[in-house]
Write a protein that holds these residues in place. Structure first.
Motif, short mmCIF file in Angstrom:
data_model
loop_
_atom_site.label_atom_id
_atom_site.label_comp_id
_atom_site.label_asym_id
_atom_site.label_seq_id
_atom_site.Cartn_x
_atom_site.Cartn_y
_atom_site.Cartn_z
N LYS A 109 -4.84 -7.07 -8.09
CA LYS A 109 -5.71 -7.92 -8.92
C LYS A 109 -4.99 -8.40 -10.18
N SER A 110 -4.25 -7.49 -10.82
CA SER A 110 -3.58 -7.83 -12.08
C SER A 110 -2.40 -8.78 -11.90
N SER A 111 -1.96 -8.98 -10.65
CA SER A 111 -0.83 -9.89 -10.41
C SER A 111 -1.23 -11.35 -10.40
N ASN A 112 -2.55 -11.63 -10.55
CA ASN A 112 -3.06 -13.01 -10.57
C ASN A 112 -2.70 -13.79 -9.31
N GLY A 113 -2.82 -13.14 -8.19
CA GLY A 113 -2.62 -13.83 -6.91
C GLY A 113 -1.21 -13.81 -6.37
N VAL A 114 -0.25 -13.28 -7.13
CA VAL A 114 1.13 -13.25 -6.65
C VAL A 114 1.29 -12.18 -5.57
N VAL A 115 0.73 -10.98 -5.80
CA VAL A 115 0.77 -9.91 -4.80
C VAL A 115 -0.44 -10.05 -3.89
N VAL A 116 -0.18 -10.21 -2.60
CA VAL A 116 -1.25 -10.42 -1.63
C VAL A 116 -1.69 -9.11 -0.98
N ASN A 117 -0.71 -8.24 -0.71
CA ASN A 117 -1.02 -6.99 -0.01
C ASN A 117 0.05 -5.94 -0.28
N ILE A 118 -0.37 -4.68 -0.27
CA ILE A 118 0.55 -3.54 -0.41
C ILE A 118 0.19 -2.53 0.66
N GLN A 119 1.17 -2.13 1.46
CA GLN A 119 0.90 -1.20 2.55
C GLN A 119 2.17 -0.44 2.91
N PRO A 120 2.03 0.65 3.68
CA PRO A 120 3.23 1.35 4.14
C PRO A 120 4.12 0.42 4.96
N HIS A 121 5.41 0.62 4.83
CA HIS A 121 6.36 -0.25 5.52
C HIS A 121 6.25 -0.11 7.04
N PHE A 122 5.95 1.09 7.47
CA PHE A 122 5.89 1.35 8.92
C PHE A 122 4.49 1.81 9.31
N LYS A 123 4.19 1.79 10.58
CA LYS A 123 2.84 2.06 11.06
C LYS A 123 2.44 3.53 10.97
N ASP A 124 3.40 4.44 10.70
CA ASP A 124 3.07 5.86 10.65
C ASP A 124 2.36 6.25 9.35
N GLY A 125 2.16 5.29 8.46
CA GLY A 125 1.43 5.57 7.23
C GLY A 125 2.23 6.30 6.17
N ASP A 126 3.54 6.35 6.32
CA ASP A 126 4.40 7.03 5.36
C ASP A 126 4.65 6.12 4.16
N TRP A 127 4.16 6.54 2.99
CA TRP A 127 4.27 5.70 1.79
C TRP A 127 5.61 5.86 1.08
N SER A 128 6.56 6.55 1.67
CA SER A 128 7.89 6.63 1.04
C SER A 128 8.63 5.31 1.18
N SER A 129 8.16 4.45 2.09
CA SER A 129 8.68 3.10 2.22
C SER A 129 7.50 2.14 2.20
N VAL A 130 7.52 1.19 1.26
CA VAL A 130 6.36 0.34 1.01
C VAL A 130 6.73 -1.13 1.20
N ALA A 131 5.80 -1.88 1.83
CA ALA A 131 5.98 -3.32 2.02
C ALA A 131 4.98 -4.06 1.13
N VAL A 132 5.50 -4.95 0.29
CA VAL A 132 4.66 -5.76 -0.59
C VAL A 132 4.73 -7.21 -0.13
#
Length: 284
Positions: free
Chosen positions: A195-218
Motif C-alpha cells: 500500500k505504501s508503495s503507491n502502486g509500484v509494488v503489485v505483489n509480494i510472495q515466496p519465490h517458490f511454491k513450497d512457501g519458503d520465505w527465505s527467497s521472495v519474489a516482488v
C-alpha cells in the motif's frame, strides 16, 4: 690350617631378610602417602566444586499465570531475583528461594500484556541490600559472593560475584496462539508495504511454491521502467531490506538465515536480483 674367612655381613641371610623388610616397609609407606595425597586432592576438588554454580530457568504459562522454575546446584536458602519481561519492556519481578536444588514461583501476568514472546531472567545477587542472601549462604559463597566461580559468575560492584542464569524466552500464552498472531501481523505488514508503495509494488510472495520465505519474489508495475538505474537500485535495496526485516521479525525464517529478494514485472520478466556482496544487479 688357615682360619676360615668370615662372610661379609651383606651375604648373611638375616641381613638380606632385614633389607627386604625395610624395602617393603618403605614401599608400603610410599603407597599410603600416595593414597592419602590422592584422597586429599579429591576432597579439595569436591570442596572447590561447591563454588561453581550451575543452573537453568524454565517458564511456562497456565491460566494467565507464569510458572517459573529454577534448577541449580546452589545451596538451600540461595535467593534468585527473577524477572519476566514482555516485548514492550513491561516487567514483573519477585524472589525465588532454592530448596533441594529447585525453586518455583507463580507470577500473575498483567492483563494488558499482549500475545508475544516473554523473556525470563534470574540472578543470585550479593549486592542487593534490600534483599540480602541469608547468612548461611554468605558463609559458603562469601559476604559479597567472592568465592563464586564458573561460567555463570559475573562480577558485581562490591568486589565479588553474582550468578546470572541464561535468559530464556517463551511464547505467551502458547505457541499456537502466538503463531496465529505473528502470521496475522506478517500479512498486515506485507499489505502495508504494498500500500505504501503507491502502486509500484503489485505483489509480494515466496519465490517458490513450497512457501519458503527465505527467497521472495516482488512484482512491480511498469512504473519501474520510467525510473533511472540508480533509482531502481535504491528502490530495490529499500524494499528488499524492509522485506527481510519483516520476514525475520515475524519468525517466518530464523534470524540467522539469509533472505534473498528478487524483482519481476507483471509479465514475469526478472528486473533485479541480489548481488553476492550486497546491493542489487539491475537487469532491465
Amino acid at each position: 690350617m688357615t682360619e676360615k674367612q668370615k662372610k661379609p655381613i651383606y651375604k648373611r641371610w638375616w641381613f638380606i631378610a632385614l633389607v627386604i623388610i625395610v624395602v617393603i616397609g618403605a614401599l608400603g609407606s610410599s603407597g599410603e602417602e600416595a593414597v592419602e595425597d590422592k584422597n586429599s586432592a579429591t576432597i579439595k576438588e569436591k570442596d572447590e566444586a561447591i563454588y561453581e554454580i550451575t543452573g537453568g530457568l524454565n517458564v511456562e504459562f497456565e491460566d494467565g499465570k507464569a510458572v517459573v522454575t529454577i534448577t541449580t546446584n546452589a545451596i538451600d536458602g540461595s535467593i534468585f531475583e527473577t524477572l519476566l519481561m514482555d516485548g514492550n519492556l513491561n516487567f514483573v519481578s519477585d524472589f525465588i528461594t532454592i530448596e533441594n536444588g529447585v525453586g518455583v514461583k507463580e507470577f500473575d501476568i498483567p492483563e494488558e500484556w499482549e500475545v508475544g514472546y516473554i523473556s525470563g531472567s534470574a540472578m543470585m545477587r550479593f549486592n542487593l541490600d534490600e534483599h540480602p542472601q541469608p547468612d548461611k549462604v554468605k558463609e559458603v559463597y562469601g559476604e559479597n559472593g567472592e568465592n563464586l566461580r564458573g561460567d555463570l559468575a559475573v562480577e558485581n560492584n562490591v568486589n565479588g560475584y553474582n550468578i546470572n542464569l541464561d535468559v530464556v524466552t517463551a511464547p505467551y500464552p502458547d505457541e499456537e496462539t502466538l503463531k496465529t498472531k505473528l502470521n496475522e501481523l506478517f500479512a498486515n505488514a506485507m499489505n502495508e508495504l504494498i500500500k505504501s508503495s503507491n502502486g509500484v509494488v503489485v505483489n509480494i510472495q515466496p519465490h517458490f511454491k513450497d512457501g519458503d520465505w527465505s527467497s521472495v519474489a516482488v512484482t512491480v508495475s511498469d512504473a519501474w521502467y520510467f525510473s533511472q538505474e540508480y533509482e531502481k537500485e535504491r528502490f530495490a535495496e529499500q524494499v528488499g531490506g524492509t522485506i527481510e526485516t519483516i520476514v525475520k521479525s515475524a519468525g517466518v525464517v530464523s534470524s540467522d538465515e539469509l533472505v534473498t529478494v528478487y524483482f519481476y514485472d507483471v509479465h514475469g520478466k526478472e528486473l533485479a536480483s541480489p548481488k553476492l556482496l550486497g546491493g542489487y544487479k539491475i537487469k532491465r
